[in-house]
Scaffold this motif. Structure first.
Motif, short mmCIF file in Angstrom:
data_model
loop_
_atom_site.label_atom_id
_atom_site.label_comp_id
_atom_site.label_asym_id
_atom_site.label_seq_id
_atom_site.Cartn_x
_atom_site.Cartn_y
_atom_site.Cartn_z
N VAL A 156 -12.37 8.00 38.56
CA VAL A 156 -12.94 8.82 37.74
C VAL A 156 -12.35 8.96 36.41
O VAL A 156 -11.10 8.79 36.25
CB VAL A 156 -12.75 10.19 38.43
N ILE A 157 -13.32 8.99 35.20
CA ILE A 157 -12.71 9.05 34.05
C ILE A 157 -13.20 10.16 33.29
O ILE A 157 -14.32 10.51 33.24
CB ILE A 157 -12.90 7.90 33.19
N TYR A 158 -12.11 11.06 32.56
CA TYR A 158 -12.84 12.11 31.75
C TYR A 158 -11.94 11.82 30.29
O TYR A 158 -11.00 11.39 30.15
CB TYR A 158 -12.05 13.28 32.16
N THR A 159 -12.89 11.74 29.44
CA THR A 159 -12.58 11.67 28.04
C THR A 159 -12.48 12.99 27.20
O THR A 159 -13.09 14.00 27.72
CB THR A 159 -13.44 10.73 26.94
N LYS A 160 -11.99 12.81 26.03
CA LYS A 160 -11.90 14.35 25.27
C LYS A 160 -11.03 15.54 26.21
O LYS A 160 -11.61 16.67 26.05
CB LYS A 160 -13.18 14.68 24.91
N GLU A 161 -10.20 14.90 27.00
CA GLU A 161 -9.40 16.01 27.80
C GLU A 161 -8.11 15.62 27.41
O GLU A 161 -7.06 14.69 27.76
CB GLU A 161 -9.56 15.64 29.25
N LYS A 162 -7.34 16.64 26.85
CA LYS A 162 -5.98 16.43 26.56
C LYS A 162 -5.08 17.26 27.60
O LYS A 162 -5.32 18.59 27.77
CB LYS A 162 -5.67 17.12 25.14
N VAL A 163 -4.12 16.77 28.15
CA VAL A 163 -2.98 17.63 28.86
C VAL A 163 -2.26 18.31 28.11
O VAL A 163 -1.50 17.71 27.09
CB VAL A 163 -2.44 16.35 29.81
N THR A 164 -2.07 19.57 28.26
CA THR A 164 -1.15 20.52 27.47
C THR A 164 0.14 20.69 28.38
O THR A 164 1.27 20.89 27.65
CB THR A 164 -1.80 21.51 26.90
N ASP A 165 0.12 20.67 29.61
CA ASP A 165 1.39 21.00 30.45
C ASP A 165 1.27 20.45 31.75
O ASP A 165 0.09 20.48 32.36
CB ASP A 165 1.38 22.63 30.40
N ILE A 166 2.44 20.01 32.35
CA ILE A 166 2.71 19.71 33.69
C ILE A 166 3.65 20.39 34.43
O ILE A 166 4.63 20.37 33.87
CB ILE A 166 2.79 18.24 33.78
N SER A 167 3.35 21.16 35.47
CA SER A 167 4.18 21.80 36.40
C SER A 167 4.41 21.10 37.49
O SER A 167 3.45 21.15 38.30
CB SER A 167 3.92 23.30 36.46
N PRO A 168 5.71 20.66 37.98
CA PRO A 168 5.89 20.08 39.08
C PRO A 168 5.98 20.91 40.20
O PRO A 168 6.86 22.09 39.98
CB PRO A 168 7.31 19.26 39.02
N GLY A 169 5.37 21.20 41.34
CA GLY A 169 5.42 22.19 42.59
C GLY A 169 6.48 21.32 43.49
O GLY A 169 6.88 20.37 43.56
N GLU A 170 6.44 22.12 44.65
CA GLU A 170 7.17 21.18 45.93
C GLU A 170 6.48 20.13 46.24
O GLU A 170 7.13 19.13 46.62
CB GLU A 170 7.14 22.55 46.93
N GLU A 171 5.16 20.11 46.39
CA GLU A 171 4.40 18.83 46.54
C GLU A 171 3.40 18.27 45.83
O GLU A 171 3.14 17.16 45.84
CB GLU A 171 3.69 19.10 48.16
N THR A 172 3.06 19.06 44.88
CA THR A 172 1.96 18.51 43.88
C THR A 172 2.25 18.79 42.62
O THR A 172 3.19 19.86 42.36
CB THR A 172 0.80 18.83 44.16
N PHE A 173 1.85 18.38 41.57
CA PHE A 173 1.80 18.79 39.90
C PHE A 173 0.59 19.28 39.74
O PHE A 173 -0.45 19.31 40.09
CB PHE A 173 1.98 17.48 39.09
N THR A 174 0.75 20.33 38.78
CA THR A 174 -0.45 21.05 38.31
C THR A 174 -0.36 20.66 36.73
O THR A 174 0.54 21.04 36.04
CB THR A 174 -0.16 22.80 38.43
N LEU A 175 -1.67 20.34 36.40
CA LEU A 175 -1.84 19.93 35.19
C LEU A 175 -2.61 20.81 34.40
O LEU A 175 -3.79 21.36 35.08
CB LEU A 175 -2.57 18.44 35.00
N THR A 176 -2.46 21.45 33.26
CA THR A 176 -3.29 22.31 32.50
C THR A 176 -3.76 21.58 31.26
O THR A 176 -2.97 20.74 30.58
CB THR A 176 -2.31 23.40 31.89
N LEU A 177 -5.00 21.71 31.23
CA LEU A 177 -5.82 21.04 29.95
C LEU A 177 -6.31 21.79 28.87
O LEU A 177 -6.01 22.99 28.94
CB LEU A 177 -7.21 20.27 30.62
#
Length: 416
Positions: free
Chosen positions: A130-151
């Motif tokens: 899957v590809i998304y364009t015009k999507e900038k990641v502003t933050d990545i939070s590492p959790g216990e098992e997964t990362f949460t990405l804020t766009l």
């Protein structure tokens, strides 16, 4: 909230190759590529003047690493696993044939970057990436098992693994990496031309020489300065000098030039590999053999373009009217020096539009080069020029992108 096994940040060559490497090795993975601009593989599109310099015909990893001012030691292992021969085979398997030019650069036989772009796009469709364009990641939070990405759109995604392949000089990627504990080696330009305003070369734009030597003279013998010396073809431009010899010097000296605000003396040997002594001997022979000829009009053995020769003769204090017989040995010595040890002043950097390469990025000490995984943040990976890796011009930067992307993809796929 959408969840992926792998989210790749950056829709350039390293990001695509990592996604495809992982997808091919493990077809069950859900993989997403996020690109902050509206254009995918933009660097591939403009590389090599729109022809795409895919890689270089250097198939010995020990020789290959010598083309990397930053990353030489770290890339040796990776190149034993995926090197230019593997790149050629990868594209050939997908119907893209590459050809080698006289200088070792490799291009698609179509001479079109679109061939490479379409091949990579087709593979992502085939592998259901899957590809998304015009999507900038502003933050990545590492959790216990997964990362949460804020766009930037404020929506959120989750992923088991993250790969950052945002290219060189990406401030947002550096900020995210820094927030996750990584050190950023301050980015500065690499691969640029030199601004030199000097009467000896002014108005000679377009003159090229097949082999010159460029050297940054050490200002202080006791002061530790890098030994910066390169050889190769050179082009005189309306702003100064360009060509492979200049670009190589800018790459090896990227940090030195940045620290010195792109101001430095530069020695040019226009007649490399001839030495000052060798040229002085040749000039004395020319004087003995053709005493009545005007020196400014007759370069010995046509060693140098006539207009440049005339300038160097005048710079040595020899007039246009003087014949060889009228020139003293002292003036010949001065001319030999002008030809082989002439000192010029770099007054700034120009641009090299078809390549924009950065020296600096994520510190290499913090990366496991067997897997491209962070040593600081588990399940975070890096590939391509976002790392403190850069190569000379000639397909080397793309090869580092293919190799690090492929390694990361393989390692990620093996974890599921």
């Amino acid at each position: 909230m959408e969840h992926y096994h792998l989210i790749v940040i950056g829709g350039g060559p390293a990001g695509f190759f990592a996604a495809l490497s992982a997808a091919e090795a493990n077809p069950h993975l859900r993989i997403l590529i996020l690109e902050k601009s509206n254009k995918l593989l933009s660097k591939v599109g403009i590389s090599g003047g729109g022809r795409c310099n895919v890689t270089h015909a250097c198939f010995n990893p020990t020789d290959l690493v010598e083309y990397y001012p930053r990353g030489k030691k770290e890339l040796l292992g990776p190149f034993t696993r995926f090197q230019p021969q593997d790149t050629i085979a990868w594209f050939k398997k997908r119907g893209v044939k590459l050809k080698t030019e006289a200088d070792g650069r490799m291009f698609p036989t179509t001479d079109s970057s679109e061939t490479i772009i379409e091949c990579l796009m087709q593979e992502t469709r085939k592998r259901k990436v899957v590809i998304y364009t015009k999507e900038k990641v502003t933050d990545i939070s590492p959790g216990e098992e997964t990362f949460t990405l804020t766009l930037a759109s404020t929506s959120k995604l989750t992923a088991d693994k993250i790969l950052i392949a945002a290219g060189g000089g990406s401030k947002s990627a550096y900020t995210i990496a820094q927030n996750l504990g990584h050190t950023i080696i301050s980015p500065v330009p690499s691969l640029f031309t030199f601004n030199i305003r000097d009467p000896r070369i002014q108005g000679l734009s377009g003159i090229s020489l097949p082999n010159v030597e460029l050297e940054i003279p050490s200002p202080h013998k006791k002061k530790r300065t890098p030994k910066l010396k390169t050889t190769g073809p050179l082009l005189i431009t309306h702003w100064g000098i360009s060509g492979p010899a200049a670009l190589k010097l800018s790459a090896w000296g990227a940090r030195f030039f940045a620290e010195n605000h792109y101001q430095s003396p530069l020695k040019i040997n226009w007649l490399y590999p001839h030495t000052q002594e060798g040229i002085f001997t040749l000039l004395k022979e020319t004087k003995a053999n053709t005493p009545r000829q005007h020196a400014a009009k007759h370069a010995p053995q046509d060693l140098i373009p006539s207009r440049l020769w005339e300038r160097l003769v005048h710079a040595a204090g020899i007039s246009s009217e003087q014949t060889w017989a009228e020139i003293s040995n002292q003036a010949l010595q001065k001319l030999a020096q002008e030809c082989t040890q002439g000192e010029y002043q770099i007054q700034g950097k120009g641009v090299f539009k078809s390549e924009f390469v950065t020296c600096g990025g994520i510190s290499l000490k913090e990366i496991n080069f067997q897997t491209m995984e962070s040593r600081i943040c588990p399940n975070l990976y890096f590939a391509g020029e976002v790392l403190d890796i850069d190569g000379l011009t000639g397909g080397f930067n793309f090869q580092a992108a293919w190799t690090t992307g492929w390694l990361a993809g393989q390692a990620i796929a093996a974890d599921f």
